[in-house]
Design a protein around this motif. Structure first.
Motif, mmCIF file in Angstrom:
data_model
loop_
_atom_site.group_PDB
_atom_site.id
_atom_site.type_symbol
_atom_site.label_atom_id
_atom_site.label_comp_id
_atom_site.label_asym_id
_atom_site.label_seq_id
_atom_site.Cartn_x
_atom_site.Cartn_y
_atom_site.Cartn_z
ATOM 1 N N GLN A 1 0.827 -1.202 0.000
ATOM 2 C CA GLN A 1 0.000 0.000 0.000
ATOM 3 C C GLN A 1 0.864 1.255 0.000
ATOM 4 O OE1 GLN A 1 -3.342 0.257 -0.425
ATOM 5 N NE2 GLN A 1 -2.865 2.419 -0.633
ATOM 6 N N ASP A 2 1.948 1.242 0.775
ATOM 7 C CA ASP A 2 2.869 2.388 0.794
ATOM 8 C C ASP A 2 3.503 2.600 -0.582
ATOM 9 O OD1 ASP A 2 2.323 2.799 3.463
ATOM 10 O OD2 ASP A 2 4.186 1.864 4.185
ATOM 11 N N LEU A 3 3.876 1.517 -1.244
ATOM 12 C CA LEU A 3 4.469 1.624 -2.581
ATOM 13 C C LEU A 3 3.451 2.150 -3.590
ATOM 14 C CD1 LEU A 3 6.598 -1.647 -2.750
ATOM 15 C CD2 LEU A 3 7.403 0.689 -2.375
ATOM 16 N N ALA A 4 2.214 1.703 -3.481
ATOM 17 C CA ALA A 4 1.166 2.192 -4.383
ATOM 18 C C ALA A 4 0.931 3.685 -4.164
ATOM 19 C CB ALA A 4 -0.123 1.408 -4.149
ATOM 20 N N ASP A 5 0.942 4.133 -2.913
ATOM 21 C CA ASP A 5 0.784 5.558 -2.617
ATOM 22 C C ASP A 5 1.952 6.365 -3.188
ATOM 23 O OD1 ASP A 5 -1.538 4.924 -1.277
ATOM 24 O OD2 ASP A 5 -0.626 5.010 0.724
ATOM 25 N N LEU A 6 3.160 5.818 -3.092
ATOM 26 C CA LEU A 6 4.343 6.484 -3.631
ATOM 27 C C LEU A 6 4.219 6.660 -5.144
ATOM 28 C CD1 LEU A 6 7.308 7.514 -3.319
ATOM 29 C CD2 LEU A 6 8.000 5.148 -3.677
ATOM 30 N N LEU B 1 8.362 8.280 -11.514
ATOM 31 C CA LEU B 1 8.820 6.984 -11.000
ATOM 32 C C LEU B 1 7.948 5.868 -11.556
ATOM 33 C CD1 LEU B 1 10.635 5.294 -9.139
ATOM 34 C CD2 LEU B 1 9.042 5.795 -7.280
ATOM 35 N N ALA B 2 6.657 6.087 -11.595
ATOM 36 C CA ALA B 2 5.744 5.075 -12.138
ATOM 37 C C ALA B 2 6.072 4.797 -13.607
ATOM 38 C CB ALA B 2 4.304 5.539 -11.984
ATOM 39 N N ARG B 3 6.460 5.838 -14.358
ATOM 40 C CA ARG B 3 6.809 5.660 -15.766
ATOM 41 C C ARG B 3 8.064 4.805 -15.916
ATOM 42 N NH1 ARG B 3 10.254 7.391 -19.250
ATOM 43 N NH2 ARG B 3 11.268 8.860 -17.855
ATOM 44 N N LYS B 4 9.040 4.983 -15.036
ATOM 45 C CA LYS B 4 10.272 4.203 -15.100
ATOM 46 C C LYS B 4 10.064 2.762 -14.647
ATOM 47 C CE LYS B 4 13.425 8.048 -14.565
ATOM 48 N NZ LYS B 4 14.447 8.698 -13.759
ATOM 49 N N LEU B 5 9.108 2.546 -13.747
ATOM 50 C CA LEU B 5 8.882 1.202 -13.229
ATOM 51 C C LEU B 5 8.038 0.340 -14.166
ATOM 52 C CD1 LEU B 5 8.200 1.954 -9.467
ATOM 53 C CD2 LEU B 5 10.301 1.143 -10.510
ATOM 54 N N GLY B 6 7.259 0.967 -15.026
ATOM 55 C CA GLY B 6 6.363 0.224 -15.918
ATOM 56 C C GLY B 6 7.055 -0.852 -16.733
ATOM 57 N N PRO B 7 8.105 -0.505 -17.491
ATOM 58 C CA PRO B 7 8.777 -1.541 -18.288
ATOM 59 C C PRO B 7 9.430 -2.631 -17.429
ATOM 60 C CG PRO B 7 9.381 0.648 -19.075
ATOM 61 C CD PRO B 7 8.608 0.834 -17.807
ATOM 62 N N LEU B 8 9.917 -2.257 -16.259
ATOM 63 C CA LEU B 8 10.570 -3.255 -15.402
ATOM 64 C C LEU B 8 9.573 -4.255 -14.838
ATOM 65 C CD1 LEU B 8 13.079 -1.000 -13.440
ATOM 66 C CD2 LEU B 8 13.621 -2.705 -15.169
ATOM 67 N N THR C 1 20.321 2.449 -9.522
ATOM 68 C CA THR C 1 20.906 2.980 -10.754
ATOM 69 C C THR C 1 20.652 4.473 -10.903
ATOM 70 O OG1 THR C 1 18.916 2.434 -12.010
ATOM 71 C CG2 THR C 1 20.686 0.787 -11.979
ATOM 72 N N ASN C 2 20.128 5.087 -9.858
ATOM 73 C CA ASN C 2 19.830 6.523 -9.880
ATOM 74 C C ASN C 2 18.911 6.867 -11.050
ATOM 75 O OD1 ASN C 2 19.893 9.111 -8.909
ATOM 76 N ND2 ASN C 2 21.819 9.639 -9.903
ATOM 77 N N GLY C 3 17.908 6.038 -11.229
ATOM 78 C CA GLY C 3 16.948 6.269 -12.310
ATOM 79 C C GLY C 3 17.514 6.054 -13.694
#
Length: 107
Positions: free
Chosen positions: A17-22, A29-36, A54-56
């Motif tokens: 839940q904390d990660l979803a709120d983040l 951040l959500a855009r960078k996590l999508g492909p992963l 990897t510092n984004g």
């Protein structure tokens, strides 16, 4: 004992839940996590560790650099005429290598 079991049962849900709120608060951040997270075996927690370590992906230009930074690149040790088998170098970032290795070992 029961309190510990209750805590262990509810901690992962609270973390998710904390990660979803983040992610709601940080669209970049959500855009960078999508492909992963689309990679089989890579969940949200693993993807966040990879982006954080990897510092984004600021200094990573290709997959070879990422593999080398994580210590997952292949090396062959040679001395004179003897050559040992290829193995991963393990010279990179330990936490990043662990985050990438553990999901792969579960497949």
């Amino acid at each position: 004992m029961i309190a510990q079991q209750h805590l262990l049962a509810h901690q992962p849900k609270a973390l998710d839940q904390d990660l979803a709120d983040l992610l709601k608060a940080e669209p970049e951040l959500a855009r960078k996590l999508g492909p992963l997270t689309s990679i089989p075996g890579v969940g949200l927690t693993t993807a966040i560790v990879v982006v954080a370590k990897t510092n984004g992906f600021v200094l990573v230009e290709n997959e070879r650099q990422l593999a080398s930074y994580a210590g997952l690149d292949m090396v062959q040790h040679q001395s004179g005429l003897s050559a040992r088998a290829m193995r991963i170098s393990r010279w990179g970032n330990v936490r990043l290598r662990t985050a990438l290795y553990l999901p792969a070992s579960r497949q």
